[in-house]
Design an enzyme around this catalytic site. Structure first.
Site, PDB file in Angstrom:
ATOM      1  N   LYS A 206       0.815  -1.208   0.000  1.00  0.00           N
ATOM      2  CA  LYS A 206       0.000   0.000   0.000  1.00  0.00           C
ATOM      3  C   LYS A 206       0.851   1.261   0.000  1.00  0.00           C
ATOM      4  CE  LYS A 206      -3.595   2.349   2.678  1.00  0.00           C
ATOM      5  NZ  LYS A 206      -4.443   2.298   3.892  1.00  0.00           N
TER       6      LYS A 206
ATOM      7  N   HIS B 164       4.054  -0.681   8.651  1.00  0.00           N
ATOM      8  CA  HIS B 164       3.628   0.667   9.015  1.00  0.00           C
ATOM      9  C   HIS B 164       4.814   1.623   8.932  1.00  0.00           C
ATOM     10  CE1 HIS B 164       0.263  -1.600  10.957  1.00  0.00           C
ATOM     11  NE2 HIS B 164      -0.401  -0.607  10.396  1.00  0.00           N
TER      12      HIS B 164
ATOM     13  N   TYR C 121      -3.358   1.241  14.730  1.00  0.00           N
ATOM     14  CA  TYR C 121      -3.775  -0.087  14.301  1.00  0.00           C
ATOM     15  C   TYR C 121      -3.582  -1.145  15.389  1.00  0.00           C
ATOM     16  CZ  TYR C 121      -4.586   1.076   9.413  1.00  0.00           C
ATOM     17  OH  TYR C 121      -5.089   1.582   8.255  1.00  0.00           O
TER      18      TYR C 121
ATOM     19  N   ARG D  88      -6.068  -7.957  10.295  1.00  0.00           N
ATOM     20  CA  ARG D  88      -4.722  -7.358  10.325  1.00  0.00           C
ATOM     21  C   ARG D  88      -4.497  -6.654  11.655  1.00  0.00           C
ATOM     22  NH1 ARG D  88      -0.367  -4.949   7.627  1.00  0.00           N
ATOM     23  NH2 ARG D  88      -0.164  -2.682   7.788  1.00  0.00           N
TER      24      ARG D  88
ATOM     25  N   HIS E 160     -10.199  -6.455   7.203  1.00  0.00           N
ATOM     26  CA  HIS E 160      -9.009  -5.706   7.608  1.00  0.00           C
ATOM     27  C   HIS E 160      -8.802  -5.750   9.119  1.00  0.00           C
ATOM     28  CE1 HIS E 160      -5.794  -2.994   6.452  1.00  0.00           C
ATOM     29  NE2 HIS E 160      -6.066  -2.222   7.485  1.00  0.00           N
TER      30      HIS E 160
END
Length: 347
Positions: free
Chosen positions: A226, A320, A329, A297, A294
Protein backbone atom coordinates in the site's frame (compact mmCIF):
# COMPACT_ATOMS: atom_id res chain seq x y z
CA UNK A 1 -4.15 51.35 -21.20
CA UNK A 2 -7.32 49.32 -21.63
CA UNK A 3 -9.57 49.72 -24.64
CA UNK A 4 -13.31 49.74 -23.91
CA UNK A 5 -15.70 48.96 -26.74
CA UNK A 6 -19.48 48.83 -26.67
CA UNK A 7 -20.71 45.77 -28.54
CA UNK A 8 -23.82 45.59 -30.78
CA UNK A 9 -25.55 43.57 -28.07
CA UNK A 10 -25.15 46.43 -25.59
CA UNK A 11 -22.38 44.94 -23.43
CA UNK A 12 -18.96 46.45 -22.84
CA UNK A 13 -15.79 44.65 -23.88
CA UNK A 14 -12.50 45.52 -22.22
CA UNK A 15 -9.28 44.66 -24.03
CA UNK A 16 -5.84 45.06 -22.43
CA UNK A 17 -2.65 44.87 -24.49
CA UNK A 18 0.56 45.21 -22.50
CA UNK A 19 4.05 44.35 -23.67
CA UNK A 20 5.28 41.13 -22.18
CA UNK A 21 1.77 39.87 -21.38
CA UNK A 22 -0.83 37.99 -23.43
CA UNK A 23 -3.82 40.06 -24.54
CA UNK A 24 -6.56 39.97 -21.92
CA UNK A 25 -10.19 40.59 -22.84
CA UNK A 26 -13.53 40.26 -21.11
CA UNK A 27 -17.12 41.42 -21.64
CA UNK A 28 -19.29 43.09 -18.97
CA UNK A 29 -22.86 44.25 -18.64
CA UNK A 30 -21.87 47.80 -17.61
CA UNK A 31 -19.03 50.14 -18.50
CA UNK A 32 -18.27 50.60 -14.80
CA UNK A 33 -17.63 46.88 -14.37
CA UNK A 34 -15.36 46.87 -17.40
CA UNK A 35 -13.37 49.80 -16.02
CA UNK A 36 -13.00 48.19 -12.60
CA UNK A 37 -11.79 44.92 -14.15
CA UNK A 38 -9.33 46.76 -16.40
CA UNK A 39 -7.78 48.65 -13.49
CA UNK A 40 -7.40 45.45 -11.45
CA UNK A 41 -5.82 43.50 -14.30
CA UNK A 42 -3.43 46.32 -15.24
CA UNK A 43 -2.38 46.63 -11.61
CA UNK A 44 -1.71 42.87 -11.41
CA UNK A 45 0.36 43.05 -14.60
CA UNK A 46 2.45 45.89 -13.16
CA UNK A 47 3.06 43.85 -10.00
CA UNK A 48 3.79 40.70 -12.03
CA UNK A 49 1.03 38.62 -10.47
CA UNK A 50 -1.59 38.59 -13.22
CA UNK A 51 -3.18 35.24 -14.02
CA UNK A 52 -5.54 34.77 -16.95
CA UNK A 53 -8.72 33.57 -15.25
CA UNK A 54 -10.71 32.98 -18.42
CA UNK A 55 -9.93 29.25 -18.72
CA UNK A 56 -10.95 28.60 -15.10
CA UNK A 57 -14.21 30.46 -15.68
CA UNK A 58 -14.97 28.51 -18.87
CA UNK A 59 -14.01 25.08 -17.48
CA UNK A 60 -16.46 23.44 -15.10
CA UNK A 61 -15.47 21.12 -12.28
CA UNK A 62 -17.01 18.08 -13.96
CA UNK A 63 -14.88 18.50 -17.09
CA UNK A 64 -11.71 18.96 -15.03
CA UNK A 65 -12.57 15.87 -12.98
CA UNK A 66 -13.05 13.83 -16.16
CA UNK A 67 -9.64 14.93 -17.39
CA UNK A 68 -8.07 14.07 -14.03
CA UNK A 69 -9.60 10.58 -14.04
CA UNK A 70 -8.42 10.05 -17.62
CA UNK A 71 -4.87 11.40 -17.27
CA UNK A 72 -3.79 11.32 -13.61
CA UNK A 73 -5.71 8.45 -12.01
CA UNK A 74 -4.38 5.77 -14.43
CA UNK A 75 -0.83 6.52 -13.23
CA UNK A 76 -1.72 5.21 -9.77
CA UNK A 77 -2.11 1.71 -8.38
CA UNK A 78 -5.22 -0.25 -9.40
CA UNK A 79 -6.67 -0.13 -5.88
CA UNK A 80 -6.21 3.65 -5.80
CA UNK A 81 -7.79 3.98 -9.24
CA UNK A 82 -10.92 2.15 -8.08
CA UNK A 83 -11.10 4.24 -4.91
CA UNK A 84 -10.75 7.54 -6.79
CA UNK A 85 -13.51 6.65 -9.24
CA UNK A 86 -15.84 6.01 -6.30
CA UNK A 87 -14.85 9.24 -4.53
CA UNK A 88 -15.40 11.18 -7.76
CA UNK A 89 -19.13 10.37 -7.81
CA UNK A 90 -20.28 12.62 -4.91
CA UNK A 91 -17.79 15.32 -5.92
CA UNK A 92 -19.23 15.43 -9.43
CA UNK A 93 -22.79 15.50 -8.12
CA UNK A 94 -22.12 18.51 -5.89
CA UNK A 95 -19.52 20.56 -7.81
CA UNK A 96 -19.97 19.28 -11.37
CA UNK A 97 -21.74 22.27 -12.92
CA UNK A 98 -19.70 24.96 -11.14
CA UNK A 99 -16.84 26.57 -13.02
CA UNK A 100 -13.45 26.02 -11.43
CA UNK A 101 -13.28 29.73 -10.62
CA UNK A 102 -16.62 29.54 -8.80
CA UNK A 103 -15.54 26.81 -6.38
CA UNK A 104 -14.73 28.79 -3.25
CA UNK A 105 -13.59 27.71 0.23
CA UNK A 106 -17.13 28.50 1.43
CA UNK A 107 -18.58 26.10 -1.15
CA UNK A 108 -16.08 23.39 -0.21
CA UNK A 109 -17.00 23.81 3.47
CA UNK A 110 -20.66 23.48 2.49
CA UNK A 111 -19.86 20.20 0.73
CA UNK A 112 -18.02 18.92 3.81
CA UNK A 113 -20.94 19.76 6.09
CA UNK A 114 -23.47 18.31 3.63
CA UNK A 115 -21.66 14.97 3.47
CA UNK A 116 -21.24 14.74 7.25
CA UNK A 117 -24.94 15.58 7.72
CA UNK A 118 -25.80 12.81 5.26
CA UNK A 119 -24.18 10.33 7.63
CA UNK A 120 -20.87 9.82 5.86
CA UNK A 121 -17.94 9.01 8.09
CA UNK A 122 -15.45 11.85 8.68
CA UNK A 123 -12.59 9.86 7.19
CA UNK A 124 -14.63 9.21 4.03
CA UNK A 125 -15.26 12.94 3.61
CA UNK A 126 -11.60 13.70 4.37
CA UNK A 127 -10.47 11.39 1.57
CA UNK A 128 -12.99 12.89 -0.86
CA UNK A 129 -11.63 16.35 -0.09
CA UNK A 130 -8.10 15.06 -0.58
CA UNK A 131 -9.03 14.00 -4.12
CA UNK A 132 -10.59 17.41 -4.82
CA UNK A 133 -7.51 19.14 -3.42
CA UNK A 134 -5.14 17.15 -5.63
CA UNK A 135 -7.34 17.94 -8.62
CA UNK A 136 -7.05 21.68 -7.96
CA UNK A 137 -3.29 21.41 -7.39
CA UNK A 138 -2.99 19.66 -10.75
CA UNK A 139 -5.11 22.37 -12.40
CA UNK A 140 -2.86 25.09 -10.96
CA UNK A 141 0.60 23.54 -11.26
CA UNK A 142 0.37 21.40 -14.39
CA UNK A 143 -2.59 22.44 -16.51
CA UNK A 144 -2.26 26.17 -15.83
CA UNK A 145 -6.00 26.81 -16.06
CA UNK A 146 -5.85 30.21 -14.42
CA UNK A 147 -6.59 29.62 -10.74
CA UNK A 148 -4.98 31.76 -8.06
CA UNK A 149 -5.29 29.27 -5.21
CA UNK A 150 -6.58 25.85 -4.23
CA UNK A 151 -9.99 26.43 -2.56
CA UNK A 152 -9.76 23.14 -0.64
CA UNK A 153 -6.45 23.97 1.01
CA UNK A 154 -7.85 26.51 3.46
CA UNK A 155 -10.87 24.44 4.53
CA UNK A 156 -10.82 22.50 7.80
CA UNK A 157 -10.80 18.77 7.11
CA UNK A 158 -12.73 16.24 9.21
CA UNK A 159 -10.58 14.32 11.65
CA UNK A 160 -9.53 10.83 10.62
CA UNK A 161 -10.65 9.69 14.05
CA UNK A 162 -9.26 6.94 16.21
CA UNK A 163 -8.23 3.63 14.74
CA UNK A 164 -10.74 0.81 14.94
CA UNK A 165 -10.53 -1.21 18.14
CA UNK A 166 -12.40 -4.28 16.89
CA UNK A 167 -10.73 -7.37 18.31
CA UNK A 168 -11.69 -10.99 17.81
CA UNK A 169 -12.94 -12.90 20.81
CA UNK A 170 -11.84 -16.53 21.10
CA UNK A 171 -15.36 -17.75 20.35
CA UNK A 172 -15.64 -15.54 17.26
CA UNK A 173 -12.33 -16.80 15.97
CA UNK A 174 -13.37 -20.39 16.54
CA UNK A 175 -16.68 -19.89 14.71
CA UNK A 176 -14.99 -18.10 11.82
CA UNK A 177 -12.33 -20.77 11.47
CA UNK A 178 -15.00 -23.46 11.43
CA UNK A 179 -17.04 -21.61 8.78
CA UNK A 180 -14.14 -20.85 6.42
CA UNK A 181 -12.85 -24.41 6.81
CA UNK A 182 -16.25 -25.74 5.76
CA UNK A 183 -16.34 -23.54 2.66
CA UNK A 184 -15.99 -25.39 -0.63
CA UNK A 185 -12.88 -23.50 -1.77
CA UNK A 186 -9.93 -24.09 0.61
CA UNK A 187 -8.30 -20.83 -0.50
CA UNK A 188 -10.70 -18.88 1.74
CA UNK A 189 -9.41 -20.73 4.83
CA UNK A 190 -5.78 -20.27 3.80
CA UNK A 191 -6.30 -16.53 3.28
CA UNK A 192 -8.06 -16.21 6.65
CA UNK A 193 -5.25 -18.02 8.48
CA UNK A 194 -2.51 -15.96 6.80
CA UNK A 195 -4.25 -12.70 7.71
CA UNK A 196 -4.26 -13.61 11.41
CA UNK A 197 -0.79 -15.15 11.41
CA UNK A 198 1.10 -12.52 9.39
CA UNK A 199 -0.88 -9.25 9.54
CA UNK A 200 -0.62 -8.87 5.77
CA UNK A 201 -3.30 -6.86 3.97
CA UNK A 202 -5.87 -8.79 1.93
CA UNK A 203 -4.45 -7.40 -1.34
CA UNK A 204 -0.95 -8.46 -0.31
CA UNK A 205 -2.15 -12.00 0.42
CA UNK A 206 -4.28 -12.49 -2.69
CA UNK A 207 -1.57 -10.97 -4.88
CA UNK A 208 1.11 -13.42 -3.72
CA UNK A 209 3.00 -15.29 -6.41
CA UNK A 210 4.88 -18.54 -5.92
CA UNK A 211 8.28 -16.94 -6.46
CA UNK A 212 7.69 -14.51 -3.57
CA UNK A 213 7.59 -17.33 -1.05
CA UNK A 214 10.62 -19.02 0.48
CA UNK A 215 9.27 -21.90 2.53
CA UNK A 216 12.70 -23.08 3.64
CA UNK A 217 13.68 -19.70 5.09
CA UNK A 218 10.09 -19.05 6.24
CA UNK A 219 9.73 -15.63 4.62
CA UNK A 220 7.52 -13.85 2.10
CA UNK A 221 8.89 -10.99 0.01
CA UNK A 222 6.34 -8.27 -0.75
CA UNK A 223 7.23 -5.88 -3.55
CA UNK A 224 3.81 -4.26 -4.09
CA UNK A 225 2.43 -2.78 -0.89
CA UNK A 226 0.00 0.00 0.00
CA UNK A 227 2.78 2.46 0.87
CA UNK A 228 5.04 1.30 -2.00
CA UNK A 229 7.76 0.12 0.41
CA UNK A 230 8.89 -3.44 -0.23
CA UNK A 231 9.23 -5.58 2.87
CA UNK A 232 9.95 -9.15 3.95
CA UNK A 233 7.42 -10.86 6.22
CA UNK A 234 8.59 -13.68 8.53
CA UNK A 235 6.30 -16.68 8.79
CA UNK A 236 5.16 -18.44 11.92
CA UNK A 237 5.20 -22.21 11.78
CA UNK A 238 1.46 -22.20 11.20
CA UNK A 239 1.74 -19.62 8.41
CA UNK A 240 4.46 -21.75 6.81
CA UNK A 241 2.21 -24.82 6.93
CA UNK A 242 -0.70 -22.86 5.43
CA UNK A 243 1.41 -21.58 2.54
CA UNK A 244 2.89 -25.02 1.96
CA UNK A 245 -0.64 -26.38 1.59
CA UNK A 246 -1.58 -23.52 -0.73
CA UNK A 247 1.49 -24.06 -2.91
CA UNK A 248 0.61 -27.75 -3.18
CA UNK A 249 -2.92 -26.94 -4.39
CA UNK A 250 -3.57 -29.74 -6.90
CA UNK A 251 -6.01 -27.69 -9.01
CA UNK A 252 -3.57 -24.88 -9.81
CA UNK A 253 -3.00 -24.63 -13.58
CA UNK A 254 0.58 -25.18 -14.69
CA UNK A 255 0.79 -21.72 -16.25
CA UNK A 256 -0.48 -19.86 -13.15
CA UNK A 257 2.03 -18.26 -10.78
CA UNK A 258 -0.58 -16.89 -8.36
CA UNK A 259 -0.89 -18.64 -5.01
CA UNK A 260 -4.57 -17.68 -4.76
CA UNK A 261 -6.09 -17.63 -8.23
CA UNK A 262 -9.52 -17.02 -9.69
CA UNK A 263 -11.23 -18.25 -12.84
CA UNK A 264 -9.97 -16.91 -16.19
CA UNK A 265 -11.50 -13.62 -17.31
CA UNK A 266 -12.83 -12.83 -20.78
CA UNK A 267 -9.30 -12.08 -21.86
CA UNK A 268 -8.16 -15.51 -20.68
CA UNK A 269 -6.06 -14.10 -17.82
CA UNK A 270 -6.30 -15.39 -14.27
CA UNK A 271 -6.46 -12.74 -11.58
CA UNK A 272 -6.23 -13.04 -7.77
CA UNK A 273 -9.00 -14.99 -6.08
CA UNK A 274 -11.86 -12.68 -5.09
CA UNK A 275 -13.11 -13.99 -1.76
CA UNK A 276 -15.26 -10.97 -0.78
CA UNK A 277 -18.64 -12.50 -1.61
CA UNK A 278 -17.88 -15.67 0.36
CA UNK A 279 -16.49 -13.67 3.29
CA UNK A 280 -19.53 -11.37 3.46
CA UNK A 281 -21.86 -14.37 3.34
CA UNK A 282 -20.09 -16.03 6.26
CA UNK A 283 -20.18 -12.80 8.29
CA UNK A 284 -23.94 -12.52 7.81
CA UNK A 285 -24.39 -16.19 8.63
CA UNK A 286 -22.46 -15.81 11.91
CA UNK A 287 -23.98 -12.45 12.86
CA UNK A 288 -20.62 -10.64 12.62
CA UNK A 289 -21.70 -7.79 10.38
CA UNK A 290 -19.47 -5.28 12.18
CA UNK A 291 -16.31 -7.28 11.46
CA UNK A 292 -14.16 -6.27 8.50
CA UNK A 293 -11.54 -8.48 6.95
CA UNK A 294 -9.01 -5.71 7.61
CA UNK A 295 -9.74 -6.16 11.33
CA UNK A 296 -7.82 -9.44 11.09
CA UNK A 297 -4.72 -7.36 10.33
CA UNK A 298 -5.43 -5.27 13.43
CA UNK A 299 -5.77 -8.48 15.42
CA UNK A 300 -2.50 -9.88 14.10
CA UNK A 301 -0.54 -6.69 14.82
CA UNK A 302 -1.99 -6.43 18.32
CA UNK A 303 -1.00 -10.03 19.04
CA UNK A 304 2.56 -9.32 17.92
CA UNK A 305 2.77 -6.46 20.42
CA UNK A 306 1.18 -8.57 23.15
CA UNK A 307 3.72 -11.26 22.39
CA UNK A 308 6.54 -8.94 23.43
CA UNK A 309 7.88 -7.68 20.09
CA UNK A 310 9.11 -4.08 20.04
CA UNK A 311 7.38 -1.37 18.01
CA UNK A 312 10.25 -1.42 15.50
CA UNK A 313 10.01 -5.20 15.09
CA UNK A 314 6.25 -5.06 14.63
CA UNK A 315 6.52 -2.19 12.12
CA UNK A 316 9.09 -4.18 10.13
CA UNK A 317 6.60 -7.06 9.86
CA UNK A 318 3.42 -5.03 9.30
CA UNK A 319 4.90 -2.34 7.06
CA UNK A 320 3.63 0.67 9.01
CA UNK A 321 5.66 3.75 8.12
CA UNK A 322 5.35 5.50 11.47
CA UNK A 323 4.86 4.60 15.10
CA UNK A 324 1.80 6.88 15.12
CA UNK A 325 0.08 4.78 12.45
CA UNK A 326 1.15 1.60 14.23
CA UNK A 327 -0.52 2.81 17.44
CA UNK A 328 -3.74 3.51 15.54
CA UNK A 329 -3.78 -0.09 14.30
CA UNK A 330 -2.77 -1.71 17.57
CA UNK A 331 -5.18 -2.34 20.41
CA UNK A 332 -4.16 -4.34 23.46
CA UNK A 333 -6.66 -6.13 25.63
CA UNK A 334 -6.26 -4.97 29.23
CA UNK A 335 -7.00 -8.46 30.50
CA UNK A 336 -4.13 -9.85 28.40
CA UNK A 337 -1.72 -7.50 30.16
CA UNK A 338 -2.69 -8.52 33.69
CA UNK A 339 -0.28 -11.47 33.87
CA UNK A 340 2.56 -9.35 32.52
CA UNK A 341 1.90 -6.73 35.20
CA UNK A 342 2.03 -9.47 37.84
CA UNK A 343 5.37 -10.62 36.45
CA UNK A 344 6.73 -7.08 36.78
CA UNK A 345 5.62 -6.92 40.44
CA UNK A 346 7.55 -10.10 41.21
CA UNK A 347 10.86 -8.72 39.95
Amino acid sequence: MATLVKTPSGTWKAVIRKQGWPTAAKSFRTKRDAEDWSRRVEDEMVRGVFIERGPSERTNFGAALDRYLAEVTPTKKESTQRAERLKAVPLRTFFGKYSLAAVSPELVAKYRDHRIAAGKKPNTVRLELALASHLFNTVIREWRIGLVQNPVASVRKPSAGEGRDRRLSSSEEKRLRSAVSAYSNPMLRWIFELAIETGMRSSEITGLTMRQIDITRRIVRLSKTKNDNARTVPLTQKAKDVLAAALANPVRPDDCDLVFFGEPGRDGRRRPYNFNKAWLGIKVQLGLGDLRFHDLRHEAVSRLVEGGLSDQEVAAISGHKSMQMLRRYTHLRAEDLVSRLDDLRKR
